[in-house]
Design a protein around this motif. Structure first.
Motif, PDB file in Angstrom:
ATOM      1  N   PHE A  92      -3.969  13.068  -9.854  1.00  0.00           N
ATOM      2  CA  PHE A  92      -2.897  12.794  -8.901  1.00  0.00           C
ATOM      3  C   PHE A  92      -1.582  13.403  -9.395  1.00  0.00           C
ATOM      4  N   THR A  93      -1.296  13.235 -10.680  1.00  0.00           N
ATOM      5  CA  THR A  93      -0.058  13.782 -11.247  1.00  0.00           C
ATOM      6  C   THR A  93      -0.041  15.301 -11.161  1.00  0.00           C
ATOM      7  N   ARG A  94      -1.167  15.954 -11.477  1.00  0.00           N
ATOM      8  CA  ARG A  94      -1.227  17.420 -11.409  1.00  0.00           C
ATOM      9  C   ARG A  94      -1.033  17.911  -9.980  1.00  0.00           C
ATOM     10  N   ALA A  95      -1.677  17.237  -9.024  1.00  0.00           N
ATOM     11  CA  ALA A  95      -1.545  17.657  -7.622  1.00  0.00           C
ATOM     12  C   ALA A  95      -0.106  17.449  -7.138  1.00  0.00           C
ATOM     13  N   CYS A  96       0.524  16.325  -7.533  1.00  0.00           N
ATOM     14  CA  CYS A  96       1.928  16.104  -7.170  1.00  0.00           C
ATOM     15  C   CYS A  96       2.810  17.222  -7.711  1.00  0.00           C
ATOM     16  N   THR A  97       2.553  17.623  -8.947  1.00  0.00           N
ATOM     17  CA  THR A  97       3.339  18.700  -9.563  1.00  0.00           C
ATOM     18  C   THR A  97       3.214  19.990  -8.769  1.00  0.00           C
ATOM     19  N   THR A  98       1.995  20.299  -8.319  1.00  0.00           N
ATOM     20  CA  THR A  98       1.776  21.516  -7.521  1.00  0.00           C
ATOM     21  C   THR A  98       2.550  21.468  -6.213  1.00  0.00           C
ATOM     22  N   VAL A  99       2.448  20.339  -5.499  1.00  0.00           N
ATOM     23  CA  VAL A  99       3.120  20.206  -4.202  1.00  0.00           C
ATOM     24  C   VAL A  99       4.630  20.233  -4.374  1.00  0.00           C
ATOM     25  N   HIS A 100       5.135  19.493  -5.347  1.00  0.00           N
ATOM     26  CA  HIS A 100       6.587  19.421  -5.544  1.00  0.00           C
ATOM     27  C   HIS A 100       7.162  20.766  -5.966  1.00  0.00           C
ATOM     28  N   ALA A 101       6.425  21.506  -6.788  1.00  0.00           N
ATOM     29  CA  ALA A 101       6.916  22.811  -7.233  1.00  0.00           C
ATOM     30  C   ALA A 101       7.047  23.770  -6.055  1.00  0.00           C
TER      31      ALA A 101
ATOM     32  N   ILE B  34      -2.722  19.061  -1.462  1.00  0.00           N
ATOM     33  CA  ILE B  34      -2.446  18.055  -0.437  1.00  0.00           C
ATOM     34  C   ILE B  34      -3.721  17.310  -0.057  1.00  0.00           C
ATOM     35  N   LEU B  35      -4.804  18.035   0.141  1.00  0.00           N
ATOM     36  CA  LEU B  35      -6.071  17.397   0.483  1.00  0.00           C
ATOM     37  C   LEU B  35      -6.540  16.483  -0.645  1.00  0.00           C
ATOM     38  N   GLU B  36      -6.327  16.906  -1.905  1.00  0.00           N
ATOM     39  CA  GLU B  36      -6.742  16.080  -3.043  1.00  0.00           C
ATOM     40  C   GLU B  36      -5.888  14.817  -3.135  1.00  0.00           C
TER      41      GLU B  36
ATOM     42  N   PHE C 197       0.821  -1.218   0.000  1.00  0.00           N
ATOM     43  CA  PHE C 197       0.000   0.000   0.000  1.00  0.00           C
ATOM     44  C   PHE C 197       0.851   1.262   0.000  1.00  0.00           C
ATOM     45  N   TYR C 198       1.945   1.249   0.773  1.00  0.00           N
ATOM     46  CA  TYR C 198       2.747   2.461   0.893  1.00  0.00           C
ATOM     47  C   TYR C 198       3.282   2.919  -0.462  1.00  0.00           C
ATOM     48  N   GLY C 199       3.402   1.974  -1.409  1.00  0.00           N
ATOM     49  CA  GLY C 199       3.905   2.345  -2.732  1.00  0.00           C
ATOM     50  C   GLY C 199       3.031   3.357  -3.443  1.00  0.00           C
ATOM     51  N   PHE C 200       1.741   3.406  -3.119  1.00  0.00           N
ATOM     52  CA  PHE C 200       0.852   4.386  -3.745  1.00  0.00           C
ATOM     53  C   PHE C 200       1.287   5.821  -3.431  1.00  0.00           C
ATOM     54  N   LEU C 201       1.996   6.006  -2.325  1.00  0.00           N
ATOM     55  CA  LEU C 201       2.386   7.347  -1.888  1.00  0.00           C
ATOM     56  C   LEU C 201       3.713   7.809  -2.479  1.00  0.00           C
ATOM     57  N   LYS C 202       4.455   6.896  -3.107  1.00  0.00           N
ATOM     58  CA  LYS C 202       5.830   7.214  -3.493  1.00  0.00           C
ATOM     59  C   LYS C 202       5.950   8.369  -4.483  1.00  0.00           C
TER      60      LYS C 202
END
Length: 523
Positions: free
Chosen positions: A255-264, A224-226, A120-125
């Motif tokens: 998920f990809t768009r939200a990751c991009t926002t957080v990482h940026a 983050i909430l998304e 399961f933890y892999g989903f967060l990577k």
């Protein structure tokens, strides 16, 4: 032509020999795998197995992330006090553990022997990278050593002002809403505003960033909430578990768009600080911080290992993202269920309130200070009892890299998933008489004597325990103390009891609704 024919025949023979060798190797590996699996099953047969659906499906589909699922855990714990064997499929055994006798060997094992299971933890990577939550081996050990000073008491002391400040924003909003209610009780769903409070706090503590997310929308906070919501949705949809398929789905694209926002956002903060450190030099950069506390990013930029090596920008960003993820939802869940439990037990609520009022009596400001945290013994007992009854994280998983022996002679076989049930342990009647009763006195000094530390594990335990547990406990004490100094909490008897919903954290299906009444005479 004859030579060519002979060469062709030799090539065919060679190819045939190669294919036969591959087939024999595959058969040998399959035989070894079957032999190992049979040996594993002989060890697992010593653990009791609840009734299953059938020989093919095992217990597939019998465990649910619902109120009924938690009641099922209660029934399992009542019957199998130490643990039981659960078959997800005929080839997927899972040990569900509920007791210190079976938990302690795993909790005390090194992180190399009992790493987290990656199913399961892999989903967060893609979101959290190689931060403490997901890393393993030497990388995890190095980062744990480097991050530990960032959670020292002297560092946490400096965060108390932020805890107070963020809580007062929440209280001002609730006060204004209560005033608009014309003196009547204010009906409020408490988990969502508490989540914004903890996110507000973390942005200040990690980045020194004023997001004002409790008062206005924040693109970063919404991302983050998304992400949290999408991870849960994916967990419940097995068809979306493969990454290649998830990327093609609408959820995967979000998920990809939200990751991009957080990482940026995180990368921008880290890189700006790194440039400032390089431009000013170490000492000048430190001198510029005099008179104000360092945040999490500052501390990680300065940390060095025994060889003098620092963390990379990617390392720091992963740890910052991990702290944001692990620190906001869990603390908010703990606080929401604490308020719910106090609302249902007015005698305990009033005792906590008196404790806070006596502490703040005669002060010019009503802030909770670092030294105050140890002067709230009954409030601390209530927090611990609420974390026992409603642990924010209901289970953690491990998959051992070697056999782990138990004291009774049984063995947890190498490679088997172990689901360490925090909820099940906290509700085990062998450890906690009347486990469904909210009784803070369980945690009085006299009642705590002789109790196994592994019977209360809201932050896990052992080498891979939650590094931020002191941060979370300090924040919870500040928030609940300030709320009780301003409001009386009541349960809404017109609403049915909340139906618990274990996801990334323990939620309620329709939210946690309470009635808030401003204390008379408190401005």
């Amino acid at each position: 032509m004859a030579v060519a024919g002979a060469l062709g025949s030799l090539a065919a023979v060679a190819l045939g020999t190669f294919v036969v060798a591959l087939l024999l190797r595959w058969l040998w590996d399959a035989l070894l795998a079957v032999t190992r699996f049979r040996a594993t099953c002989r060890q697992l047969n010593k653990f009791p197995t609840p009734p299953w659906r059938n020989w093919l499906l095992g217990h597939t589909g019998m465990g649910q992330s619902t109120e009924q699922g938690l009641q099922q855990v209660d029934a399992l714990v009542a019957r199998y006090r130490h643990g039981c064997l659960w078959w997800g499929l005929p080839w997927l055994p899972v040990l569900r553990l509920f007791h210190p006798s079976t938990l302690r060997p795993l909790l005390s094992a090194s992180a190399f022997v009992a790493p987290k299971d990656k199913t399961f933890y892999g989903f967060l990577k893609p979101w959290l990278g190689e931060g403490l939550l997901l890393s393993s081996g030497q990388r995890w050990a190095r980062h744990r050593r480097l991050l530990t000073p960032a959670f020292h008491g002297d560092v946490l002391r400096a965060y108390l002002g932020i805890f107070n400040q963020s809580t007062r924003v929440l209280l001002a909003k609730w006060g204004a809403a209560a005033a608009a209610a014309a003196g009547g009780p204010l009906e409020m769903e408490v988990l969502q505003p508490l989540s914004l409070l903890t996110l507000d706090t973390l942005q200040k503590c990690i980045f020194s960033h004023e997001s004002h997310c409790q008062e206005q929308p924040s693109k970063y906070i919404q991302a983050i909430l998304e992400l949290s919501s999408l991870v849960v949705r994916r967990q419940l949809r097995p068809l979306l578990h493969p990454w290649w398929l998830y990327r093609l789905s609408s959820d995967g694209r979000r998920f990809t768009r939200a990751c991009t926002t957080v990482h940026a956002f995180t990368a921008d903060v880290v890189q700006r600080r790194r440039r400032a450190l390089a431009r000013l030099g170490h000492q000048a950069w430190l001198d510029g911080h005099q008179g104000r506390s360092m945040d999490f990013i500052d501390l990680l930029l300065l940390t060095k290992d025994e060889d003098g090596h620092t963390l990379s920008d990617e390392d720091i960003a992963a740890e910052a993202d991990t702290f944001m993820f692990e620190g906001h939802d869990t603390t908010a869940s703990g606080l929401a269920w604490l308020l719910y439990n106090l609302a249902g037990h007015p005698e305990h609520q009033e005792r906590c309130r008196r404790e806070v009022q006596e502490l703040l009596a005669g002060r010019e400001t009503a802030d909770i200070e670092w030294e105050d945290l140890s002067q709230l013994p009954f409030t601390t007992m209530c927090i611990k009892e609420s974390l026992r009854l409603h642990p924010p994280v209901t289970a953690v998983s491990r998959r051992c890299t070697e056999d782990v022996p138990l004291r009774d002679g049984r063995v947890i076989p190498k490679g088997v998933i172990c689901l360490m049930s925090i909820y099940g342990t906290h509700h085990n009647p062998e450890l906690w008489p009347d486990p469904e009763v909210f009784n803070p006195l369980r945690f009085s000094p006299e009642n705590s004597k002789g109790r196994s530390p592994s019977s209360f594990i809201p932050f896990s335990a052992g080498p891979r325990n939650c590094i931020g547990q002191s941060f979370a406990m300090a924040e919870m004490k500040v928030v609940v103390a300030l709320i009780l100094s301003r409001f009386v909490l009541r349960r809404d008897t017109a609403r049915p009891p909340p139906r618990r919903k274990p996801e990334l954290i323990l939620r309620a299906e329709d939210g946690l609704w309470l009635l808030l009444e401003p204390l008379v005479g408190v401005a």
